[in-house]
Design a protein around this motif. Structure first.
Motif, PDB file in Angstrom:
ATOM      1  N   HIS A 476      45.753   2.152  84.524  1.00 29.68           N
ATOM      2  CA  HIS A 476      44.455   1.785  85.112  1.00 29.68           C
ATOM      3  C   HIS A 476      44.256   0.272  85.066  1.00 29.68           C
ATOM      4  N   SER A 479      46.609  -1.591  87.506  1.00 31.64           N
ATOM      5  CA  SER A 479      46.171  -1.389  88.880  1.00 31.64           C
ATOM      6  C   SER A 479      44.955  -2.249  89.201  1.00 31.64           C
ATOM      7  N   SER A 482      45.944  -5.948  89.363  1.00 28.74           N
ATOM      8  CA  SER A 482      46.675  -6.218  90.600  1.00 28.74           C
ATOM      9  C   SER A 482      45.725  -6.297  91.780  1.00 28.74           C
TER      10      SER A 482
END
Length: 494
Positions: A476, A479, A482
């Motif tokens: 999590h 992600s 990013s």
């Protein structure tokens, strides 16, 4: 941020009272001309402040003054910080890393202004202080290959720009004509001799005397006006710095430490700063979950909820509870939280389906409270899997291994507790299971490997939900980071 959401800008004053006021004035003046601008209001804050160090350096006092104002802004609902001080942008990354608020970048504003209005310009003349020149602040934004940054040369041993602003009779002292203007004119003329295409003031005070500089054959931009427009053009919400995982700790204490180690171990990091932010509320006083579920022990619901709310107040993005039994209470408290609890049971069962697609039966070693609550049984059944648990006698040995006088919660990881768990595993293997979930976060302390081999040589796979939860939290976070990096590259304050 949605375009119909009212934004609140916090303007930090006090670092240069007149210059801050000039930026505020231009911000308000530019608002009607800002096409499609969302509604906004402004908080202007200026406290008495005097640096105990050199006035033309980024002292600790300056940093803490700004940070304290930002903390106050956050309490007052500010979403975006306006920092009208070029020098303070030498440590903008420090501010962003430790605040939820976005700080609109004044140097980025100047660069975008030049790019849009002078697209052919490549040689940029910079009117900057000695400190920002030393820190190469402007080279970070106007550097090669797009631009070539040029600074005025000293004339007769005088740094004209720094003297014009910081001198005893400089702009910061309230002198808006005479010597400061003459010094800045000399600096501009020197830049023109060096062949610049446009001149960019890198000090907000210069805008206060811009009219007195007269006309030059190359344009001089108004950096304060550029900053005001840039603030209004910011369609992005205040980016949250990094990603923070909240951990309900103390249930139990050793399992919490084990979970944190697994977070660190599963994070792809080459240095300290690559790791994930964690906020741990270590509360061993949360009532025992099993005692409540199978006996007359105190209800831990309020304590679990209170701990989660403390994490929520700490601006975490999600909550992890490294305690299987506590997940019997998650459905009770999740509706009252504004952030998600990562369900360890759900992610563990999903891992089982992905890793063992042909699996039908799953052994479970857990507290009697977890088993009685049916949380694993239901999670497994939802994925077409059947739970297999130890016999009554073997389950008593599992509880002894966890809660006994020489059990893992008492700090033991060898001896009788290991023998009790080994007996329970043997019983499950005899029942035909090939995969066993270690459904109590203390059990991985007794069985740290991913396999268990019986004396007969038969192996069984051990699934550690704590490790699955840690990897899910890391996924999590990676992600989100990013996504933030991508968004920042394309749309931060466009």
């Amino acid at each position: 941020m949605k375009r119909d959401t009212i934004r609140r800008f916090g303007v930090i004053g006090g670092l240069g009272a007149l210059a801050s006021a000039d930026v505020l004035f231009k911000l308000m003046k530019a608002a009607p001309a800002s096409t499609g601008a969302a509604p906004f209001d402004v908080v202007f804050e200026q406290h008495p402040w005097r640096s105990v160090g050199p006035i033309d350096t980024a002292t600790t006092e300056r940093k803490l003054y700004i940070f304290d104002l930002m903390r106050d802004f956050e309490k007052r609902g500010v979403t975006t910080v306006v920092l009208p001080c070029f020098m303070s942008h030498t440590f903008i990354d420090e501010l962003r890393a430790n605040s939820r608020l976005e700080v609109v970048d004044i140097v980025e504003a100047a660069r975008r202004w030049v790019e849009r209005r002078f697209p052919a310009a490549t040689r940029i003349g910079m009117l900057a202080s000695a400190y920002t020149r030393e820190k190469r602040l402007f080279e970070r934004y106007f550097g090669a290959p797009r631009f070539d940054v040029v600074h005025p040369r000293e004339q007769g041993g005088i740094d004209c720009v720094t003297q014009a602003v910081y001198g005893e009779d400089g702009i910061k002292a309230g002198t808006l004509r005479g010597r400061p203007v003459a010094l800045l004119r000399r600096a501009c003329e020197d830049l023109i001799e060096q062949g610049v295409d446009v001149i960019v003031p890198g000090m907000t005070e210069i805008a206060l005397v811009a009219e007195g500089l007269g006309a030059f054959e190359v344009p001089i931009i108004d950096s304060n006006l550029a900053y005001a427009h840039h603030v209004l053009d910011c369609a992005c919400a205040a980016d949250r710095p990094g990603f923070k995982v909240g951990v309900v700790g103390g249930v139990g204490p050793a399992a919490t430490v084990d979970f944190l180690q697994k977070i660190v171990r599963n994070t792809p990091a080459a240095r300290d700063q690559d790791h994930i932010k964690l906020l741990v509320e270590h509360n061993p006083q949360i009532p025992d979950r099993t005692e409540h579920l199978i006996g007359d022990g105190a209800d831990p619901t309020v304590s679990l909820y209170a701990t989660c709310k403390k994490l929520e107040d700490g601006a975490v993005d999600l909550i992890a509870i490294p305690c299987n039994t506590a997940h019997a209470f998650v459905d009770r408290i999740q509706p009252y939280l504004g952030i998600p609890i990562v369900n360890m049971l759900t992610v563990t069962v999903r891992h089982l389906k992905e890793a063992y697609p042909g699996l039908r039966e799953v052994g479970l070693l857990a507290t009697s409270g977890t088993i009685e609550s049916g949380v694993y049984r239901d999670a497994l059944a939802a994925q077409g899997l059947r739970q297999v648990i130890p016999s009554r006698d073997l389950q008593a040995r599992v509880m002894e291994a966890i809660y006994g006088e020489r059990g893992v919660k008492a700090g033991f990881t060898t001896g009788q507790c290991q023998k009790d768990i080994a007996a329970a595993i043997d019983g499950l293997v005899d029942a035909g299971v090939e995969v066993i979930v270690l459904g109590c976060t203390e059990l991985p302390l007794l069985l740290p490997g991913s396999d268990y081999t019986r004396s007969s040589g038969k192996r069984v796979r051990l699934i550690d939900p704590t490790d699955v939860l840690a990897r899910q939290c890391v996924a999590h976070a990676m992600s989100a980071l990013s996504a933030n990096d991508t968004a920042s590259a394309h749309s931060r304050c466009m």
